[in-house]
Design a protein around this motif. Structure first.
Motif, PDB file in Angstrom:
ATOM      1  N   THR A  79       0.879  -1.158   0.000  1.00 15.91           N
ATOM      2  CA  THR A  79       0.000   0.000   0.000  1.00 15.91           C
ATOM      3  C   THR A  79       0.919   1.211   0.000  1.00 15.91           C
ATOM      4  OG1 THR A  79      -0.132   0.158   2.403  1.00 15.91           O
ATOM      5  CG2 THR A  79      -1.773  -1.226   1.322  1.00 15.91           C
ATOM      6  N   ARG A  80       0.359   2.389   0.145  1.00 14.20           N
ATOM      7  CA  ARG A  80       1.198   3.585   0.124  1.00 14.20           C
ATOM      8  C   ARG A  80       2.232   3.558   1.238  1.00 14.20           C
ATOM      9  NH1 ARG A  80       1.335   8.525   2.508  1.00 14.20           N
ATOM     10  NH2 ARG A  80       2.263  10.175   1.271  1.00 14.20           N
ATOM     11  N   SER A  81       1.850   3.096   2.423  1.00 12.39           N
ATOM     12  CA  SER A  81       2.780   3.184   3.544  1.00 12.39           C
ATOM     13  C   SER A  81       3.107   1.849   4.216  1.00 12.39           C
ATOM     14  CB  SER A  81       2.212   4.146   4.593  1.00 12.39           C
ATOM     15  OG  SER A  81       0.911   3.759   4.959  1.00 12.39           O
ATOM     16  N   TYR A  82       2.553   0.734   3.728  1.00 14.45           N
ATOM     17  CA  TYR A  82       2.831  -0.563   4.341  1.00 14.45           C
ATOM     18  C   TYR A  82       3.212  -1.591   3.292  1.00 14.45           C
ATOM     19  CZ  TYR A  82       0.886   1.139   8.695  1.00 14.45           C
ATOM     20  OH  TYR A  82       0.678   1.855   9.841  1.00 14.45           O
ATOM     21  N   ALA A  83       3.960  -2.601   3.724  1.00 10.01           N
ATOM     22  CA  ALA A  83       4.277  -3.753   2.897  1.00 10.01           C
ATOM     23  C   ALA A  83       3.868  -4.998   3.677  1.00 10.01           C
ATOM     24  CB  ALA A  83       5.762  -3.783   2.561  1.00 10.01           C
ATOM     25  N   CYS A  84       3.397  -5.998   2.965  1.00 12.99           N
ATOM     26  CA  CYS A  84       2.883  -7.214   3.585  1.00 12.99           C
ATOM     27  C   CYS A  84       3.405  -8.405   2.794  1.00 12.99           C
ATOM     28  CB  CYS A  84       1.354  -7.180   3.565  1.00 12.99           C
ATOM     29  SG  CYS A  84       0.552  -8.616   4.273  1.00 12.99           S
ATOM     30  N   ALA A  85       3.656  -9.531   3.480  1.00  7.79           N
ATOM     31  CA  ALA A  85       4.176 -10.722   2.806  1.00  7.79           C
ATOM     32  C   ALA A  85       3.500 -11.987   3.300  1.00  7.79           C
ATOM     33  CB  ALA A  85       5.684 -10.824   3.022  1.00  7.79           C
ATOM     34  N   LEU A  86       3.413 -12.978   2.404  1.00  7.90           N
ATOM     35  CA  LEU A  86       2.869 -14.309   2.684  1.00  7.90           C
ATOM     36  C   LEU A  86       3.769 -15.341   2.031  1.00  7.90           C
ATOM     37  CD1 LEU A  86      -0.764 -13.896   1.317  1.00  7.90           C
ATOM     38  CD2 LEU A  86      -0.201 -13.986   3.699  1.00  7.90           C
ATOM     39  N   ALA A  87       3.890 -16.500   2.637  1.00  3.32           N
ATOM     40  CA  ALA A  87       4.501 -17.663   1.992  1.00  3.32           C
ATOM     41  C   ALA A  87       3.376 -18.669   1.822  1.00  3.32           C
ATOM     42  CB  ALA A  87       5.621 -18.239   2.840  1.00  3.32           C
ATOM     43  N   VAL A  88       3.050 -19.020   0.574  1.00  3.30           N
ATOM     44  CA  VAL A  88       1.915 -19.886   0.272  1.00  3.30           C
ATOM     45  C   VAL A  88       2.428 -21.200  -0.306  1.00  3.30           C
ATOM     46  CG1 VAL A  88      -0.231 -20.103  -1.032  1.00  3.30           C
ATOM     47  CG2 VAL A  88       0.493 -17.866  -0.215  1.00  3.30           C
ATOM     48  N   ALA A  89       1.986 -22.323   0.275  1.00  3.83           N
ATOM     49  CA  ALA A  89       2.398 -23.646  -0.184  1.00  3.83           C
ATOM     50  C   ALA A  89       1.804 -23.962  -1.551  1.00  3.83           C
ATOM     51  CB  ALA A  89       1.971 -24.706   0.827  1.00  3.83           C
TER      52      ALA A  89
END
Length: 183
Positions: A112-122
């Motif tokens: 987003t403008r001010s956040y980063a998000c991560a996932l590890a998906v099998a």
């Protein structure tokens, strides 16, 4: 009629945005059929010729059970309830910024403008296995989610306004990582 916990939008159980306009129309049709069947189950039905005196009015237990079974089967066949793996819905806010595939799954990064998000998906969800995902903003501490999961590790989110981030994920011993990205 909408009840809490029911599918309320066509994208509640699918990848968003949908692959095509036809996919969106199909999801809306599935949701409409499901909502109508649930309304029918909750409010009761009329079976037979109710107005002519030959029918029976009431709850129609066996007919309602049949409708419930059919709507459940429709949901399972359409992939709505059992969306897994690459079709799993994202729980991160924002738009996809990077996807990195590795041996046993993929690492997804959203921004987003001010956040980063991560996932590890099998790649193949199923039995519990060791998974972890880590995201670190430049100049900050990493945020980690690790444990035994069946489908995904994460989401992990960091404040990343005007900052690069580094992301890594591990599934069953295989690791995928990025360098500094989103700079």
């Amino acid at each position: 009629m909408w009840l809490p916990g029911m599918w309320s939008t066509p994208h509640a159980t699918s990848e968003w945005p949908p692959a095509s306009y036809a996919d969106t129309r199909m999801r809306r049709k599935e949701v409409y059929v499901f909502d109508e069947a649930m309304r029918w189950l909750v409010t009761g039905v009329t079976i037979g010729r109710a107005g002519a005196g030959g029918g029976r009015t009431g709850h129609g237990g066996s007919a309602r059970l049949l409708v419930l079974a059919l709507t459940t089967a429709l949901g399972l066949l359409a992939g709505g309830i059992g969306a897994t793996g690459a079709n799993a819905a994202s729980v991160c806010a924002g738009r996809p910024a990077k996807t990195l595939k590795f041996g046993t799954g993929e690492l997804r990064v959203y921004r987003t403008r001010s956040y980063a998000c991560a996932l590890a998906v099998a790649a193949k969800p199923g039995a519990r296995r060791r998974m972890s995902v880590q995201i670190q903003p430049r100049g900050g501490r990493p945020v980690v989610d690790k444990g035994s999961f069946t489908q995904q590790a994460g989401p992990v989110t960091v404040h990343a306004l005007n900052r690069c981030v580094r992301v890594s994920g591990t599934i069953s011993g295989k690791t995928g990582s990025t360098g500094w990205i989103l700079c």
